[in-house]
Design a protein around this motif. Structure first.
Motif, PDB file in Angstrom:
ATOM      1  N   GLN A  50       1.063   4.588  -2.579  1.00  0.00           N
ATOM      2  CA  GLN A  50       0.577   5.839  -1.992  1.00  0.00           C
ATOM      3  C   GLN A  50       1.686   6.880  -1.843  1.00  0.00           C
ATOM      4  OE1 GLN A  50      -1.551   4.616   1.595  1.00  0.00           O
ATOM      5  NE2 GLN A  50      -3.444   5.040   0.516  1.00  0.00           N
TER       6      GLN A  50
ATOM      7  N   THR B  70       7.865  23.793  14.067  1.00  0.00           N
ATOM      8  CA  THR B  70       9.070  22.984  13.872  1.00  0.00           C
ATOM      9  C   THR B  70       9.136  21.927  14.973  1.00  0.00           C
ATOM     10  OG1 THR B  70      10.168  24.947  13.005  1.00  0.00           O
ATOM     11  CG2 THR B  70      11.590  23.120  13.641  1.00  0.00           C
ATOM     12  N   PRO B  71       9.293  20.630  14.617  1.00  0.00           N
ATOM     13  CA  PRO B  71       9.355  19.589  15.648  1.00  0.00           C
ATOM     14  C   PRO B  71      10.397  19.907  16.726  1.00  0.00           C
ATOM     15  CG  PRO B  71       9.250  18.590  13.479  1.00  0.00           C
ATOM     16  CD  PRO B  71       9.389  20.071  13.262  1.00  0.00           C
TER      17      PRO B  71
ATOM     18  N   GLU C 271      12.084  26.262   8.321  1.00  0.00           N
ATOM     19  CA  GLU C 271      12.653  26.473   9.665  1.00  0.00           C
ATOM     20  C   GLU C 271      13.045  25.128  10.256  1.00  0.00           C
ATOM     21  OE1 GLU C 271      11.053  29.446  12.637  1.00  0.00           O
ATOM     22  OE2 GLU C 271       9.671  29.743  10.975  1.00  0.00           O
TER      23      GLU C 271
ATOM     24  N   VAL D 135       3.380  27.153  10.734  1.00  0.00           N
ATOM     25  CA  VAL D 135       4.032  25.838  10.659  1.00  0.00           C
ATOM     26  C   VAL D 135       4.918  25.693  11.899  1.00  0.00           C
ATOM     27  CG1 VAL D 135       5.794  24.518   9.424  1.00  0.00           C
ATOM     28  CG2 VAL D 135       3.996  25.673   8.154  1.00  0.00           C
TER      29      VAL D 135
ATOM     30  N   THR E 174      13.271  13.096  10.429  1.00  0.00           N
ATOM     31  CA  THR E 174      12.403  14.220  10.810  1.00  0.00           C
ATOM     32  C   THR E 174      12.087  15.053   9.573  1.00  0.00           C
ATOM     33  OG1 THR E 174      13.558  14.281  12.913  1.00  0.00           O
ATOM     34  CG2 THR E 174      12.169  16.166  12.406  1.00  0.00           C
ATOM     35  N   ARG E 175      10.790  15.420   9.444  1.00  0.00           N
ATOM     36  CA  ARG E 175      10.371  16.203   8.278  1.00  0.00           C
ATOM     37  C   ARG E 175       9.998  17.613   8.704  1.00  0.00           C
ATOM     38  NH1 ARG E 175       6.487  11.648   5.999  1.00  0.00           N
ATOM     39  NH2 ARG E 175       6.473  11.273   8.219  1.00  0.00           N
ATOM     40  N   TYR E 176      10.709  18.589   8.148  1.00  0.00           N
ATOM     41  CA  TYR E 176      10.440  19.994   8.462  1.00  0.00           C
ATOM     42  C   TYR E 176       9.671  20.609   7.295  1.00  0.00           C
ATOM     43  CZ  TYR E 176      14.024  19.055  11.942  1.00  0.00           C
ATOM     44  OH  TYR E 176      14.725  18.519  12.982  1.00  0.00           O
ATOM     45  N   ALA E 177       8.504  21.160   7.621  1.00  0.00           N
ATOM     46  CA  ALA E 177       7.652  21.714   6.565  1.00  0.00           C
ATOM     47  C   ALA E 177       8.102  23.133   6.218  1.00  0.00           C
ATOM     48  CB  ALA E 177       6.207  21.726   7.043  1.00  0.00           C
ATOM     49  N   GLY E 178       7.798  23.551   4.993  1.00  0.00           N
ATOM     50  CA  GLY E 178       8.137  24.895   4.537  1.00  0.00           C
ATOM     51  C   GLY E 178       7.518  25.944   5.439  1.00  0.00           C
TER      52      GLY E 178
ATOM     53  N   ASN F 210       5.785  29.344   6.871  1.00  0.00           N
ATOM     54  CA  ASN F 210       4.687  30.179   6.365  1.00  0.00           C
ATOM     55  C   ASN F 210       4.591  31.474   7.169  1.00  0.00           C
ATOM     56  OD1 ASN F 210       3.655  29.252   8.757  1.00  0.00           O
ATOM     57  ND2 ASN F 210       1.628  28.726   7.958  1.00  0.00           N
TER      58      ASN F 210
ATOM     59  N   ASP G  56       7.664  13.600  14.615  1.00  0.00           N
ATOM     60  CA  ASP G  56       8.824  13.945  13.781  1.00  0.00           C
ATOM     61  C   ASP G  56       8.439  14.690  12.505  1.00  0.00           C
ATOM     62  OD1 ASP G  56       7.629  11.983  12.352  1.00  0.00           O
ATOM     63  OD2 ASP G  56       9.349  10.653  12.228  1.00  0.00           O
ATOM     64  N   THR G  57       7.211  15.209  12.449  1.00  0.00           N
ATOM     65  CA  THR G  57       6.781  15.917  11.248  1.00  0.00           C
ATOM     66  C   THR G  57       6.201  17.277  11.609  1.00  0.00           C
ATOM     67  OG1 THR G  57       6.267  13.817  10.182  1.00  0.00           O
ATOM     68  CG2 THR G  57       5.276  15.773   9.217  1.00  0.00           C
ATOM     69  N   GLY G  58       6.687  18.319  10.966  1.00  0.00           N
ATOM     70  CA  GLY G  58       6.180  19.663  11.223  1.00  0.00           C
ATOM     71  C   GLY G  58       4.733  19.800  10.757  1.00  0.00           C
TER      72      GLY G  58
ATOM     73  N   GLN H 276       0.841  -1.198   0.000  1.00  0.00           N
ATOM     74  CA  GLN H 276       0.000   0.000   0.000  1.00  0.00           C
ATOM     75  C   GLN H 276       0.877   1.248   0.000  1.00  0.00           C
ATOM     76  OE1 GLN H 276      -3.056  -0.738  -0.412  1.00  0.00           O
ATOM     77  NE2 GLN H 276      -3.786   1.366  -0.558  1.00  0.00           N
ATOM     78  N   LYS H 277       2.005   1.149   0.712  1.00  0.00           N
ATOM     79  CA  LYS H 277       2.911   2.296   0.785  1.00  0.00           C
ATOM     80  C   LYS H 277       3.465   2.618  -0.610  1.00  0.00           C
ATOM     81  CE  LYS H 277       6.580   4.069   3.624  1.00  0.00           C
ATOM     82  NZ  LYS H 277       7.526   3.863   4.666  1.00  0.00           N
TER      83      LYS H 277
ATOM     84  N   THR I 253       0.841  22.396  11.167  1.00  0.00           N
ATOM     85  CA  THR I 253       0.214  23.618  11.671  1.00  0.00           C
ATOM     86  C   THR I 253      -0.666  23.215  12.857  1.00  0.00           C
ATOM     87  OG1 THR I 253      -1.562  23.336  10.073  1.00  0.00           O
ATOM     88  CG2 THR I 253       0.212  24.811   9.439  1.00  0.00           C
TER      89      THR I 253
ATOM     90  N   LEU J  82      -3.784  -2.177   6.232  1.00  0.00           N
ATOM     91  CA  LEU J  82      -3.569  -2.862   4.953  1.00  0.00           C
ATOM     92  C   LEU J  82      -3.966  -1.979   3.780  1.00  0.00           C
ATOM     93  CD1 LEU J  82      -4.727  -6.567   5.221  1.00  0.00           C
ATOM     94  CD2 LEU J  82      -2.542  -5.700   4.392  1.00  0.00           C
ATOM     95  N   LEU J  83      -4.983  -1.131   4.013  1.00  0.00           N
ATOM     96  CA  LEU J  83      -5.539  -0.349   2.916  1.00  0.00           C
ATOM     97  C   LEU J  83      -5.043   1.083   2.886  1.00  0.00           C
ATOM     98  CD1 LEU J  83      -9.208  -1.625   3.096  1.00  0.00           C
ATOM     99  CD2 LEU J  83      -7.442  -2.279   1.486  1.00  0.00           C
ATOM    100  N   ASP J  84      -4.292   1.509   3.896  1.00  0.00           N
ATOM    101  CA  ASP J  84      -3.904   2.914   3.936  1.00  0.00           C
ATOM    102  C   ASP J  84      -2.563   3.057   4.651  1.00  0.00           C
ATOM    103  OD1 ASP J  84      -3.821   5.582   3.827  1.00  0.00           O
ATOM    104  OD2 ASP J  84      -5.468   5.967   5.209  1.00  0.00           O
ATOM    105  N   SER J  85      -1.589   3.598   3.944  1.00  0.00           N
ATOM    106  CA  SER J  85      -0.280   3.746   4.592  1.00  0.00           C
ATOM    107  C   SER J  85      -0.001   5.189   4.990  1.00  0.00           C
ATOM    108  CB  SER J  85       0.824   3.255   3.653  1.00  0.00           C
ATOM    109  OG  SER J  85       1.085   4.220   2.669  1.00  0.00           O
ATOM    110  N   HIS J  86      -0.995   6.085   4.815  1.00  0.00           N
ATOM    111  CA  HIS J  86      -0.777   7.466   5.222  1.00  0.00           C
ATOM    112  C   HIS J  86      -0.656   7.554   6.739  1.00  0.00           C
ATOM    113  CE1 HIS J  86      -2.809   8.490   1.253  1.00  0.00           C
ATOM    114  NE2 HIS J  86      -1.571   8.895   1.152  1.00  0.00           N
ATOM    115  N   GLU J  87       0.323   8.345   7.165  1.00  0.00           N
ATOM    116  CA  GLU J  87       0.511   8.503   8.608  1.00  0.00           C
ATOM    117  C   GLU J  87      -0.568   9.426   9.149  1.00  0.00           C
ATOM    118  OE1 GLU J  87       4.166   9.308  11.662  1.00  0.00           O
ATOM    119  OE2 GLU J  87       4.437   9.594   9.539  1.00  0.00           O
TER     120      GLU J  87
ATOM    121  N   GLU K  65      -0.342   2.160  10.342  1.00  0.00           N
ATOM    122  CA  GLU K  65      -0.701   1.893   8.951  1.00  0.00           C
ATOM    123  C   GLU K  65      -1.601   0.662   8.880  1.00  0.00           C
ATOM    124  OE1 GLU K  65       2.809   1.363   6.732  1.00  0.00           O
ATOM    125  OE2 GLU K  65       3.472   3.419   7.007  1.00  0.00           O
TER     126      GLU K  65
END
Lengths: 207, 207
Positions: free
Chosen positions: A48, B145-146, A154, B143, A121-125, A127, B105-107, A44-45, B109, B182-187, B180
């Motif tokens: 997606q 920052t973690p 940042e 946004v 680690t993911r840093y978003a753009g 704003n 671990d993801t920035g 699935q990954k 809003t 079986l049908l969706d791997s979005h975090e 995750e």
């Protein structure tokens, strides 16, 4: 009761052994095929995740709908945004990426900018107020007209070594969409050289 | 002489505790049935710990909201927060000032359902805020920052007719990381329970 002649009995036994060996080989083949097919089946990954279009700093990364060239990186605690006061200050660091973007088919915006650090680690753009009016995420790119400007994220500068810039047209519903993926190639000993007192943002403009 | 009529010769009924069914007393049957019911309910989670009461937290205490660490700093009423937020004519704004730190671990809003005001006249308990803004540079829905805390205010409108509250009760939403499937791997982080409740004095800055 009749007994088989010795030669015929031997032939029957040999035939039985061959059949057993064949069965073992077939079982192994089937197992290998099952494991192989299981590994080849997309998860699935796989269906997606965005599709990475890889590139390097200094060379255009050509996705089907836009081209992105990263020219350089600067790092600072402070950021001066044209036509906006005061100077913005970051609790981490402003990473300002100098870039050129060209749409190839139709007008578009780049709505998703991320830097993924080596530790995942993911840093978003960023704003920050006033930023979207002048950076590349707020600019509409006309087909075949390159625009020069900045992308701002940042993040702590010490996370830059091994970090990868990821840029996409869509922020959501972007399964399998092309994602420009550019390792920033910043080494630890280069960080001091990239650091500025105040990072100057280049307002996005068609060049 | 006539024999007396009536129930005199009827066999006397045994007492309830002496009644036996298939050689066991009613008490033993009752306890067995209760044990079986308990065992069945245990299979469906009957023995799981009952939900704990929502903790009451004072302003200034860090609250674990799953995806974020939230510290309620203060609540203020103001006439307006130009240019981002303006009240209706004659009304005011109420702002919950928080410190938000992304522990994921993801920035992101700030989630709009993170804070809810409870029992404030003129605001329904389910009303979303108008939005959120940083205190430093009035960035709307900033946004984050973690691992870096940011002062963020959530803002609601107070209508004209209501008198300004002197103390408000508010809730902080908790988010659960959805694995995750079986049908969706979005975090995903999904709201699951109220992380904490807090009663905070309101500072009147409208004058």
């Amino acid at each position: 009761m009749s007994t088989l002649p010795p030669s015929l009995e031997e032939a029957v036994q040999r035939n039985g052994r061959q059949r057993k060996a064949l069965n073992v080989v077939l079982v192994i083949l089937v197992l290998v095929a099952i494991i192989g097919l299981y590994r080849l089946t997309p998860t699935q990954k796989d269906i997606q995740e965005p599709t990475a279009v890889k590139g390097i700093v200094g060379k255009p990364v050509k996705t089907p709908r836009f081209e992105l060239t990263v020219r350089g990186v600067q790092v600072s605690k402070k950021l001066r945004i044209p036509r906006a006061a005061p100077v913005r200050e970051s609790r981490s660091d402003f990473v300002v990426i100098d870039a050129v973007v060209k749409a190839t088919r139709e007008p578009l915006h780049l709505n998703k900018v991320t830097i993924q650090a080596a530790d995942g680690t993911r840093y978003a753009g960023a704003n920050r107020s006033g930023l979207r009016e002048v950076d590349l995420t707020g600019f509409e790119f006309a087909p075949d007209i390159p625009a020069h400007g900045s992308l701002v994220v940042e993040m702590p500068a010490d996370q830059l070594p091994g970090a990868v810039l990821q840029v996409m047209e869509k922020a959501i519903f972007n399964d399998l969409e092309p994602q420009a993926t550019i390792p920033l190639g910043v080494e630890k000993d280069q960080l001091d050289g990239l650091r500025k007192d105040v990072a100057i943002l280049t307002a996005a403009d068609a060049s | 002489m006539q024999e007396p009529t009536g129930n005199g010769d009827r066999e006397e009924l045994p007492a309830l505790q002496d009644i036996k069914v298939r050689g066991r007393s009613l008490k033993a049957w009752g306890m067995s049935a209760a044990a079986v019911l308990l065992a069945i309910s245990a299979v469906f989670g009957g023995l799981r710990k009952a939900a704990e009461e929502t903790p009451q937290v004072e302003a200034g205490t860090a609250i674990d909201a799953g995806q974020l660490e939230v510290t309620i700093q203060r609540v203020v009423t103001v006439k307006d927060l130009k240019p981002l937020f303006r009240p209706d004519r004659g009304g005011a704004l109420i702002a919950v000032v928080t410190k938000l730190k992304v522990t994921d671990d993801t920035g992101i809003t700030p989630p709009s359902d993170l804070i809810r005001l409870v029992g404030v006249p003129g605001i329904k308990d389910t009303d979303r805020p108008l939005g959120s803004t940083t205190l430093a540079d009035a960035t709307q829905n900033p946004v984050l920052t973690p691992e870096f805390g940011e002062d963020v205010a959530y803002v609601w409108k107070l209508p004209k007719a209501t008198s300004l509250p002197t103390e408000v009760k508010l809730t902080v939403q908790h988010y659960e990381h959805v694995e995750e499937s079986l049908l969706d791997s979005h975090e995903k982080w999904m709201p699951d329970k109220i992380a904490a409740e807090s009663s905070v004095k309101v500072k009147d800055n409208t004058k």
